[in-house]
Design a protein around this motif. Structure first.
Motif, PDB file in Angstrom:
ATOM      1  N   UNK A   1     -10.166  -0.793   1.327  1.00 57.68           N
ATOM      2  CA  UNK A   1     -11.003   0.234   1.974  1.00 57.68           C
ATOM      3  C   UNK A   1     -11.247   1.423   1.064  1.00 57.68           C
ATOM      4  N   UNK A   2     -12.509   1.737   0.896  1.00 60.56           N
ATOM      5  CA  UNK A   2     -12.920   2.940   0.156  1.00 60.56           C
ATOM      6  C   UNK A   2     -12.314   3.004  -1.244  1.00 60.56           C
ATOM      7  N   UNK A   3     -11.979   1.839  -1.809  1.00 61.61           N
ATOM      8  CA  UNK A   3     -11.400   1.830  -3.152  1.00 61.61           C
ATOM      9  C   UNK A   3     -10.003   2.409  -3.233  1.00 61.61           C
ATOM     10  N   UNK A   4      -9.329   2.584  -2.086  1.00 60.93           N
ATOM     11  CA  UNK A   4      -8.001   3.192  -2.038  1.00 60.93           C
ATOM     12  C   UNK A   4      -6.950   2.095  -2.133  1.00 60.93           C
ATOM     13  N   UNK A   5      -6.231   2.018  -3.290  1.00 60.66           N
ATOM     14  CA  UNK A   5      -5.233   0.971  -3.491  1.00 60.66           C
ATOM     15  C   UNK A   5      -4.109   1.077  -2.474  1.00 60.66           C
ATOM     16  N   UNK A   6      -3.796   2.302  -2.016  1.00 64.19           N
ATOM     17  CA  UNK A   6      -2.695   2.482  -1.069  1.00 64.19           C
ATOM     18  C   UNK A   6      -3.001   1.863   0.295  1.00 64.19           C
ATOM     19  N   UNK A   7      -4.239   1.474   0.505  1.00 65.81           N
ATOM     20  CA  UNK A   7      -4.602   0.840   1.778  1.00 65.81           C
ATOM     21  C   UNK A   7      -4.999  -0.623   1.602  1.00 65.81           C
ATOM     22  N   UNK A   8      -4.695  -1.176   0.464  1.00 67.42           N
ATOM     23  CA  UNK A   8      -5.092  -2.542   0.139  1.00 67.42           C
ATOM     24  C   UNK A   8      -4.266  -3.553   0.927  1.00 67.42           C
TER      25      UNK A   8
ATOM     26  N   UNK B   1       5.007  -1.516  -5.244  1.00 66.26           N
ATOM     27  CA  UNK B   1       4.014  -0.566  -4.725  1.00 66.26           C
ATOM     28  C   UNK B   1       2.905  -0.454  -5.774  1.00 66.26           C
ATOM     29  N   UNK B   2       1.709  -1.013  -5.436  1.00 67.06           N
ATOM     30  CA  UNK B   2       0.621  -1.093  -6.409  1.00 67.06           C
ATOM     31  C   UNK B   2       0.018   0.271  -6.720  1.00 67.06           C
ATOM     32  N   UNK B   3       0.175   1.189  -5.805  1.00 67.07           N
ATOM     33  CA  UNK B   3      -0.378   2.515  -6.033  1.00 67.07           C
ATOM     34  C   UNK B   3       0.536   3.343  -6.919  1.00 67.07           C
ATOM     35  N   UNK B   4       1.836   3.372  -6.563  1.00 69.25           N
ATOM     36  CA  UNK B   4       2.791   4.161  -7.341  1.00 69.25           C
ATOM     37  C   UNK B   4       3.402   3.367  -8.487  1.00 69.25           C
ATOM     38  N   UNK B   5       3.222   2.030  -8.452  1.00 67.23           N
ATOM     39  CA  UNK B   5       3.749   1.136  -9.472  1.00 67.23           C
ATOM     40  C   UNK B   5       5.272   1.267  -9.577  1.00 67.23           C
ATOM     41  N   UNK B   6       5.890   1.110  -8.425  1.00 64.95           N
ATOM     42  CA  UNK B   6       7.357   1.153  -8.283  1.00 64.95           C
ATOM     43  C   UNK B   6       7.810  -0.170  -7.697  1.00 64.95           C
ATOM     44  N   UNK B   7       8.945  -0.734  -8.214  1.00 63.83           N
ATOM     45  CA  UNK B   7       9.432  -2.016  -7.708  1.00 63.83           C
ATOM     46  C   UNK B   7      10.709  -1.815  -6.912  1.00 63.83           C
ATOM     47  N   UNK B   8      10.945  -2.750  -6.045  1.00 59.08           N
ATOM     48  CA  UNK B   8      12.221  -2.882  -5.319  1.00 59.08           C
ATOM     49  C   UNK B   8      12.456  -4.375  -5.178  1.00 59.08           C
ATOM     50  N   UNK B   9      13.338  -4.940  -6.087  1.00 62.59           N
ATOM     51  CA  UNK B   9      13.390  -6.383  -6.221  1.00 62.59           C
ATOM     52  C   UNK B   9      14.842  -6.861  -6.289  1.00 62.59           C
TER      53      UNK B   9
END
Length: 831
Positions: A676-683, A758-766
């Motif tokens: 939506x609206x190019x917003x990665x945080x809402x992908x 998290x694709x927006x912040x580019x943080x992993x939890x694995x």
């Protein structure tokens, strides 16, 4: 004494008789003056006047001392039978021949009019109808012999014009007249009546009124023999605030032919000269005029024919024309006749302003026929171009043919209030502009919707709706219902286009255009046969700016090869259906997941439906591999799509998205997403991915000895096993990518994992779980609570995450099966 007495008495008696006769004479004169002279006298005078060709009836005849005979209520008739009255006079002084009168005969020698008022009916058959009124008439009419009448310097005023008349009339026949006179009775006076009625609308110099000098000769009984010369002078004449001065006219009336030998006048701009003739019986005439006066004001003020356009003339005006006219029969002489006029001529006007547009000169040959105006070889000139025009004004319809090199914006005011005004307003000029138009068409002066044009045109260095065009040409057919442009070619100027500047692309691109058709009733634009190497957005911006804005996100480095057709809806109804195919040998940049992705040699089919753009059959090279997919983009909903990728370079991906991964590798997979609206945080989305030939991580086969072995053998890879392939499926919710089936292995170890990125912040939890077998399992035996099973947890930024060993937790059923599956046979390979 007696004798003297007799004489004295006789003289006294005579004196007494004379004294007695005076009151008797005065009484007789008073009686004669009031009761009128005997009817026999009036009849005798009437008969003598009839012999002179003047058929009159005298109401009363009296003798006034010191003046002579005075006739009152004198009526003049057209014929001896006294049927049609042609004039009447209130009072006329008559001079008789005394010698003839002494012999008992009445012989009229002179008629004197002093400050008389002459009334002459326009139609002799209707004496009570409209009449010509001559005021302040002073005249002496001599009749030196039978059938001869002479008038010397008779003066009077007619319609504000001082008239001086000299005449000599004779009568040859018996008063029957010319047959033409009987058929055309009153024609001259009817013409004069029109002139006098028109004079009521004119004003003259009160200190110097117009003067007319007239000299007439001819047979009273045969009007065809009448000859009259006239000369008219006026210091100025004015009508409806338009004045000409130094007016002179001279001419003649010969029988039934009126000729104006010359007419001259001046105004503040120049002069007018001409001549004319008029056949009274046929009611037709001819004229020619040479003028440099202000023609538009003359037409408007004098002839009540304003030019139906906003026209100002500031310079020289020269007009020459000649023609003929016909005055039809008119029931009401008081009304001005609708004159039928035919003329041809030539006009040259300098410093012309038409609806706010200035021209250095306007020149044309023209013809006029009863309200129809034809302009031929008309030429309009300006410093920036010329126009050649042929036009026909017939009633309210104007037909024209135009060849113009004027700049496009000039035409706007000419089509004020018409749809073409808006189209012309969309044009603006660039450096060294050029416009050439060949046009044929028509329009209605009273109906702004009734118009149609067709032709072809060429332009250079213009912008349309802000889009610079280096050159363009096309044919067109235009009317209120459709604007049809076809068989065209356009070359865009990309010098200042942002994509060209960003990627150093070419400065121009060309396309052939089969047809662009605007349909006014449906408010749609049909596009047919558009083909060429151009950027799509500038072309679409011509007719659909909102869609063009959408297309700008597909950033081709060089103009792609395009072909397209369809319908564009210019209303919010969403009826747009436009198909565009594109391919390019050069790259294109597309923003995906917040970063610019470069696509090499892209090609696709683009479908625009309403406000939605669908990209199908997308093929391109990206990150060193192949990409295929579909994209759906809408201004009212989220960007969505589906990509399949094959053998993408992991090194290039990590470089683009700014995270580190040693050893590279290639990626294959697919993804479905909405953004939506190019917003990665809402992908949101889902997909799968496989990694080959990568160096995900290294496993120390000999535990703590592995790094030592690597140093001793001078091989950083000695003593290690490497995970080179991985696979997982994933889902994306609100910009967070999650997987529960991450799998990879070495020859001695199986790995499974689950977690999120998290694709927006580019943080992993694995979380990664491993099962060590064989030699590695023996070496690590003292380190584990369960045989061969370990668990690690990583978190933090994707490019610099922290991993640590944690307590083992049970995996999912799928992970457990993969985890407990025997790994490949352990091999120590020094790679």
């Amino acid at each position: 004494m007696f004798h003297f007495s007799i004489v004295r008495n006789l003289r006294t008696a005579v004196w007494l008789l004379v004294v007695a006769m005076i009151p008797l004479a005065l009484g007789g004169l008073y009686w004669a003056n009031n009761t009128g002279l005997p009817e026999e006298w009036r009849n005798a005078l009437e008969q003598q006047m009839s012999n002179q060709g003047a058929h009159v009836s005298i109401g009363s005849l009296a003798y006034v001392p010191l003046k002579g005979f005075v006739a009152k209520s004198v009526t003049i008739f057209a014929e001896e039978e006294r049927i049609n009255e042609i004039s009447n006079l209130e009072r006329v002084q008559l001079v008789l021949d005394n010698t003839s009168l002494a012999g008992g005969k009445f012989r009229l020698r002179k008629v004197v009019l002093n400050n008389a008022r002459l009334s002459l009916p326009v139609d002799p058959k209707e004496p009570t109808g409209q009449a010509l009124h001559f005021n302040k008439v002073n005249a002496s009419i001599f009749m030196p012999e039978d059938r001869l009448i002479e008038i010397e310097d008779a003066r009077g005023n007619v319609g504000g014009v001082d008239v001086t008349l000299s005449a000599k009339f004779y009568s040859k026949g018996g008063g029957k007249g010319n047959p033409d006179d009987e058929k055309q009775e009153g024609k001259r006076r009817e013409m004069i009546a029109h002139i006098l009625n028109e004079l009521q609308h004119w004003s003259f110099d009160p200190n110097s009124p117009p003067s007319a000098h007239i000299n007439i000769t001819g047979d009273m009984n045969d009007k065809s023999t009448l000859d009259a010369d006239f000369h008219i002078v006026a210091s100025y004449i004015e009508k409806k605030q338009y004045r000409v001065k130094n007016v002179t006219t001279q001419g003649r009336l010969s029988g039934y032919l009126l000729t104006v030998d010359s007419f001259e006048a001046e105004d503040s701009r120049g002069s007018l000269a001409g001549h004319a003739d008029y056949q009274i019986l046929k009611r037709e005439g001819r004229f020619d005029i040479d003028s440099s006066i202000e023609i538009p004001r003359l037409l408007k003020s004098w002839l009540d024919y304003p030019l139906k356009m906003e026209l100002l003339l500031g310079g020289k005006q020269q007009v020459q024309f000649a023609g003929e006219f016909n005055i039809p029969e008119q029931e009401n002489p008081e009304e001005l006749p609708e004159v039928s006029v035919k003329l041809t001529g030539h006009a040259l006007c300098e410093s012309v302003m038409l609806r706010g547009i200035t021209f250095d000169a306007v020149e044309s040959w023209f013809s006029w026929q009863d309200g129809d105006l034809f302009l031929r070889d008309m030429k309009l000139t300006r410093p920036d171009g010329t126009a050649k025009v042929k036009a026909l004004l017939k009633g309210d319809i104007v037909k024209l043919s135009l060849h113009s090199t004027f700049p496009a914006p000039i035409f706007g005011p000419l089509f004020k209030g018409k749809p073409l005004e808006k189209i012309i307003a969309d044009f603006s000029e660039n450096t060294a502009p050029f416009t050439e138009v060949f046009l044929d068409g028509s329009f209605n002066l009273k109906d702004r919707f009734a118009w149609q044009y067709e032709g072809h045109g060429n332009i250079r260095n213009l912008s349309f709706r802000g889009v610079p065009v280096r050159s363009a040409n096309c044919s067109f057919k235009l009317d209120r219902h459709q604007l049809n442009f076809f068989d065209g070619k356009v070359t865009f100027d990309y010098s200042d286009y942002s994509l060209r500047k960003s990627y150093n692309g070419p400065t121009n691109g060309s396309a052939d255009i089969g047809r662009i058709l605007y349909d006014h009733p449906s408010k749609t634009v049909s596009v047919e046969g558009v083909e060429g190497s151009i950027w799509a957005a500038p072309l679409v911006r011509f007719f659909a700016p909102a869609i063009a804005d959408n297309l700008e996100q597909y950033r081709f480095h060089t103009p792609p090869r395009l072909s397209g057709s369809g319908i564009v809806d210019i209303t919010p109804q969403g009826r747009t259906k436009l198909d565009v195919d594109f391919s390019s040998d050069g790259p294109a940049t597309y923003k995906f997941l917040g970063e610019d992705v470069e696509l090499s040699a892209p090609s696709a089919n683009v479908k625009i439906r309403g406000g939605k753009v669908e990209v199908d059959n997308l093929k391109a090279e990206a990150f060193g591999g192949q990409v295929t997919g579909e994209i759906v983009n809408s201004a009212t909903s989220a960007l969505s799509g589906e990509f399949s990728v094959s053998k993408l370079s992991m090194a290039k991906i990590s470089s683009t998205y700014d995270f580190e991964m040693k050893g590279g590798g290639i990626v294959t997979g697919r993804i479905e997403f909405t953004l939506p609206d190019g917003d990665v945080s809402r992908m949101d989305g889902k997909g799968l991915v496989g990694l080959e030939n990568a160096e995900l991580f290294s496993v120390p086969v000999f535990g703590p000895l592995s790094p030592v072995m690597a140093k001793v053998l001078a091989d950083r890879r000695a003593g290690f096993e490497r995970a080179k392939a991985a696979f997982c499926t994933f889902t994306i919710n609100d910009g967070v990518l999650s997987t529960r089936d991450f799998q990879t292995s070495t020859t001695s170890v199986n790995f499974t994992g689950d977690g999120s990125v998290d694709l927006s912040d580019r943080v992993i939890d694995f979380t990664i779980r491993l099962n060590a077998r064989g030699l590695l399992g023996i070496i690590t035996l003292p380190l584990r609570p369960f045989t061969g099973l370990f668990q690690f947890h990583g978190k933090g930024p994707l490019k610099d995450s922290t991993w640590e060993s944690v307590r083992f937790t049970p995996p999912s059923a799928e992970q457990n099966e993969a985890l407990l599956r025997p790994p490949p046979k352990a091999l120590i390979i020094a790679e």
